[in-house]
Design an enzyme around this catalytic site. Structure first.
Site, PDB file in Angstrom:
ATOM      1  N   SER A  89       0.856  -1.195   0.000  1.00  0.00           N
ATOM      2  CA  SER A  89       0.000   0.000   0.000  1.00  0.00           C
ATOM      3  C   SER A  89       0.894   1.248   0.000  1.00  0.00           C
ATOM      4  O   SER A  89       2.108   1.152   0.189  1.00  0.00           O
ATOM      5  CB  SER A  89      -0.893   0.017   1.245  1.00  0.00           C
ATOM      6  OG  SER A  89      -0.078   0.201   2.397  1.00  0.00           O
ATOM      7  N   ASP A 126      -1.461  -1.457  -3.816  1.00  0.00           N
ATOM      8  CA  ASP A 126      -2.807  -1.535  -3.244  1.00  0.00           C
ATOM      9  C   ASP A 126      -3.343  -0.114  -3.005  1.00  0.00           C
ATOM     10  O   ASP A 126      -2.688   0.698  -2.362  1.00  0.00           O
ATOM     11  CB  ASP A 126      -2.700  -2.308  -1.915  1.00  0.00           C
ATOM     12  CG  ASP A 126      -4.051  -2.723  -1.368  1.00  0.00           C
ATOM     13  OD1 ASP A 126      -5.007  -2.855  -2.165  1.00  0.00           O
ATOM     14  OD2 ASP A 126      -4.147  -2.934  -0.137  1.00  0.00           O
ATOM     15  N   GLU A 178     -11.648   0.572  -9.343  1.00  0.00           N
ATOM     16  CA  GLU A 178     -12.672   0.292  -8.326  1.00  0.00           C
ATOM     17  C   GLU A 178     -13.914   1.126  -8.550  1.00  0.00           C
ATOM     18  O   GLU A 178     -13.838   2.326  -8.840  1.00  0.00           O
ATOM     19  CB  GLU A 178     -12.130   0.539  -6.910  1.00  0.00           C
ATOM     20  CG  GLU A 178     -13.179   0.241  -5.825  1.00  0.00           C
ATOM     21  CD  GLU A 178     -12.649   0.141  -4.400  1.00  0.00           C
ATOM     22  OE1 GLU A 178     -11.423   0.067  -4.228  1.00  0.00           O
ATOM     23  OE2 GLU A 178     -13.469   0.155  -3.473  1.00  0.00           O
ATOM     24  N   GLY A 259     -11.255  -6.118   1.485  1.00  0.00           N
ATOM     25  CA  GLY A 259     -11.823  -6.228   2.833  1.00  0.00           C
ATOM     26  C   GLY A 259     -12.302  -7.629   3.145  1.00  0.00           C
ATOM     27  O   GLY A 259     -13.352  -7.812   3.765  1.00  0.00           O
ATOM     28  N   ALA A 260     -11.525  -8.631   2.741  1.00  0.00           N
ATOM     29  CA  ALA A 260     -12.022 -10.009   2.798  1.00  0.00           C
ATOM     30  C   ALA A 260     -11.484 -10.820   3.979  1.00  0.00           C
ATOM     31  O   ALA A 260     -11.665 -12.036   4.024  1.00  0.00           O
ATOM     32  CB  ALA A 260     -11.695 -10.710   1.487  1.00  0.00           C
ATOM     33  N   SER A 261     -10.843 -10.158   4.930  1.00  0.00           N
ATOM     34  CA  SER A 261     -10.357 -10.903   6.102  1.00  0.00           C
ATOM     35  C   SER A 261     -11.547 -11.433   6.901  1.00  0.00           C
ATOM     36  O   SER A 261     -12.589 -10.783   7.003  1.00  0.00           O
ATOM     37  CB  SER A 261      -9.511 -10.005   7.008  1.00  0.00           C
ATOM     38  OG  SER A 261      -8.201  -9.875   6.488  1.00  0.00           O
ATOM     39  N   ASN A 301      -8.386  -9.887  -1.312  1.00  0.00           N
ATOM     40  CA  ASN A 301      -7.395  -9.110  -0.549  1.00  0.00           C
ATOM     41  C   ASN A 301      -7.458  -9.414   0.947  1.00  0.00           C
ATOM     42  O   ASN A 301      -8.515  -9.271   1.570  1.00  0.00           O
ATOM     43  CB  ASN A 301      -7.665  -7.609  -0.727  1.00  0.00           C
ATOM     44  CG  ASN A 301      -7.231  -7.102  -2.078  1.00  0.00           C
ATOM     45  OD1 ASN A 301      -6.962  -7.879  -2.989  1.00  0.00           O
ATOM     46  ND2 ASN A 301      -7.157  -5.793  -2.216  1.00  0.00           N
ATOM     47  N   ILE A 302      -6.322  -9.773   1.481  1.00  0.00           N
ATOM     48  CA  ILE A 302      -6.239 -10.090   2.921  1.00  0.00           C
ATOM     49  C   ILE A 302      -5.080  -9.312   3.534  1.00  0.00           C
ATOM     50  O   ILE A 302      -3.931  -9.502   3.146  1.00  0.00           O
ATOM     51  CB  ILE A 302      -5.957 -11.600   3.152  1.00  0.00           C
ATOM     52  CG1 ILE A 302      -6.905 -12.508   2.362  1.00  0.00           C
ATOM     53  CG2 ILE A 302      -5.948 -11.936   4.637  1.00  0.00           C
ATOM     54  CD1 ILE A 302      -8.261 -12.708   2.929  1.00  0.00           C
ATOM     55  N   ASP A 303      -5.385  -8.481   4.487  1.00  0.00           N
ATOM     56  CA  ASP A 303      -4.353  -7.757   5.222  1.00  0.00           C
ATOM     57  C   ASP A 303      -4.583  -7.939   6.731  1.00  0.00           C
ATOM     58  O   ASP A 303      -3.712  -8.411   7.464  1.00  0.00           O
ATOM     59  CB  ASP A 303      -4.394  -6.269   4.844  1.00  0.00           C
ATOM     60  CG  ASP A 303      -3.244  -5.488   5.463  1.00  0.00           C
ATOM     61  OD1 ASP A 303      -2.475  -6.062   6.250  1.00  0.00           O
ATOM     62  OD2 ASP A 303      -3.112  -4.285   5.176  1.00  0.00           O
TER      63      ASP A 303
HETATM   64  P1  13P Z   1      -8.828  -6.583   5.154  1.00  0.00           P
HETATM   65  O1  13P Z   1      -8.735  -5.397   6.050  1.00  0.00           O
HETATM   66  O2  13P Z   1     -10.175  -7.250   5.287  1.00  0.00           O
HETATM   67  O3  13P Z   1      -7.743  -7.564   5.352  1.00  0.00           O
HETATM   68  O4  13P Z   1      -8.745  -6.062   3.637  1.00  0.00           O
HETATM   69  C1  13P Z   1      -7.525  -5.799   3.050  1.00  0.00           C
HETATM   70  C2  13P Z   1      -7.655  -5.090   1.745  1.00  0.00           C
HETATM   71  O5  13P Z   1      -8.696  -4.992   1.142  1.00  0.00           O
HETATM   72  C3  13P Z   1      -6.428  -4.504   1.194  1.00  0.00           C
HETATM   73  O6  13P Z   1      -6.681  -3.787   0.037  1.00  0.00           O
HETATM   74  O1  G3H Z   2      -6.767  -1.344   2.130  1.00  0.00           O
HETATM   75  C1  G3H Z   2      -6.056  -1.188   3.097  1.00  0.00           C
HETATM   76  C2  G3H Z   2      -4.938  -2.131   3.330  1.00  0.00           C
HETATM   77  O2  G3H Z   2      -5.261  -2.984   4.374  1.00  0.00           O
HETATM   78  C3  G3H Z   2      -3.661  -1.386   3.551  1.00  0.00           C
HETATM   79  O3  G3H Z   2      -3.675  -0.742   4.782  1.00  0.00           O
HETATM   80  O4  G3H Z   2      -2.958   1.603   4.302  1.00  0.00           O
HETATM   81  O5  G3H Z   2      -2.754   0.620   6.588  1.00  0.00           O
HETATM   82  O6  G3H Z   2      -1.249  -0.144   4.751  1.00  0.00           O
HETATM   83  P1  G3H Z   2      -2.584   0.420   5.123  1.00  0.00           P
HETATM   84 ZN    ZN Z   3      -8.574  -2.802  -0.034  1.00  0.00          ZN
END
Ligand code: 13P
Ligand code: G3H
Ligand code: ZN
Length: 355
Positions: A89, A126, A178, A259-261, A301-303
């Protein structure tokens, strides 16, 4: 000439010189860093997505900000033979230093090869929020860039996205756009409420911009507090009707789910047991992710789940070993747990064994 004028003009011309020097240095640096993603051993997302759509699975897109996260992602995907998209990101670039990240990625590719794995690896920006940022990532060797103009009026989003596509195309870099805004924080854009994607807009957007994939908003959001539910209440289902309508209008076109976590309860419990305070968290139930990847959703996407695992394991280790101060002692087990979580994610998305 009045003395003061002389001093002033001298100062100005001196400042101009140093400005020029600085600008010159940054141009030299940018030229030095310019590289094609192919030279870094990366692939763009074209073939990854075509195979995923055909195979009814999704390619994981995992965010990383540090070495341990990157190691865990690469080791997990190499071990379970999954294609992978590494994500950086704007915040990650600021935190870890864009130059360092740029050199870490080919290192990670090399580690996979040393493990005897030939998994395809892509590198994605990202939530890019400007043409300049996207351009810089294309030049730095990213193989896919996301340009997120979702908060802009439709025509401005089209204009910005198209400009990025035109630049990226020259270097065979693929682009994600998007439509629709997720609730929560998306980089520096925050929205209180979800603005679902309007399916009637998707065809025009894709045709006008030429994007290679499209992120849509169907009720997911970023972070660990995705749904406002009280304990015991059930999580509202995602808007599969919107997803189906997008798919009907764009057959075989790659859709991206942000946002798929799932905000794994196991790790929330560890965090809270060892001094954390995370209440009313909620993520996307795994069955819904499983259902989504059977459609055109081919990038997930998983963060947050990665952040939670790391935080939980570090908290636990430090609470149980208060005398320890060597970061390797607590980052090591955190990396192991992360790797296990990523392998489970690949299985959930159906990407394991698909490299
Ligand atoms: P999460 O916060 O659900 O992991 O989403 C991550 C994301 O969409 C990064 O672009
Ligand atoms: O979409 C958001 C991602 O989880 C990246 O988050 O901007 O805190 O690195 P960040
Ligand atoms: Zn995202």
């Amino acid at each position: 000439m009045a003395p003061s004028e002389g001093v002033l003009s001298g100062k100005i011309s001196h400042e101009k010189d140093s400005c020029k020097k600085r600008r010159g240095r940054s141009v030299v640096k940018e030229e030095k860093m310019a590289v094609s993603f192919k030279e870094l051993g990366l692939v763009n997302t074209k073939e990854l997505f075509a195979k995923a759509i055909k195979g009814g699975y999704a390619v994981p897109a995992y965010n990383f900000n540090n070495m341990e996260q990157l190691q865990a992602i690469i080791m997990a995907c190499a071990e379970c033979n999954s294609p992978v998209i590494l994500q950086i990101s704007k915040g990650a670039r600021q935190y870890a230093n864009q130059t360092l990240l740029r050199y870490m990625v080919p290192g990670a590719v090399e580690v996979a090869r040393e493990m005897g794995s030939n998994i395809p690896i892509a590198l994605n920006l990202d939530h890019g929020d400007s043409f300049e940022l996207a351009k810089s990532c294309v030049d730095y060797g990213f193989s896919n860039v996301m340009i997120d103009g979702s908060h802009l009026p439709f025509n401005e989003n089209v204009e910005l996205t198209k400009k990025v596509v035109e630049y990226a195309r020259q270097k065979e870099v693929t682009v994600e756009g998007e439509l629709g805004v997720l609730a929560g924080i998306e980089e520096h854009v925050s929205s209180e409420v979800t603005h679902y994607t309007r399916p009637e807009e998707v065809e025009a957007f894709v045709t006008k911009t030429g994007v290679d994939s499209l992120a849509i908003s169907i009720g997911t959001s970023h972070g660990a507090y995705k749904f406002k539910v009280k304990p015991g209440e059930s999580i509202p289902p995602l808007r599969f009707d919107i997803l189906e309508e997008c798919q009907r209008r764009l057959p075989d076109f790659p859709i991206v789910l942000h946002g798929a976590s799932s905000v794994l309860v196991k790790y929330i419990e560890i965090i809270n047991k060892y001094g954390g305070k995370m209440e009313n968290t909620a993520g996307v139930p795994e069955e819904q992710i499983k259902k989504a990847v059977k459609t055109n959703v081919c990038k997930v996407n998983i963060d947050s789940d990665g952040r939670l695992v790391m935080t939980a394991m570090i908290r636990k280790f430090l609470a149980e070993n208060p005398q320890e101060f060597d970061p390797r002692k607590y980052l090591g087990p955190a990396r192991e747990a992360l790797k296990e979580m990523y392998i489970n994610k690949c299985r959930l998305l159906g990407s394991d064994g698909k490299a």
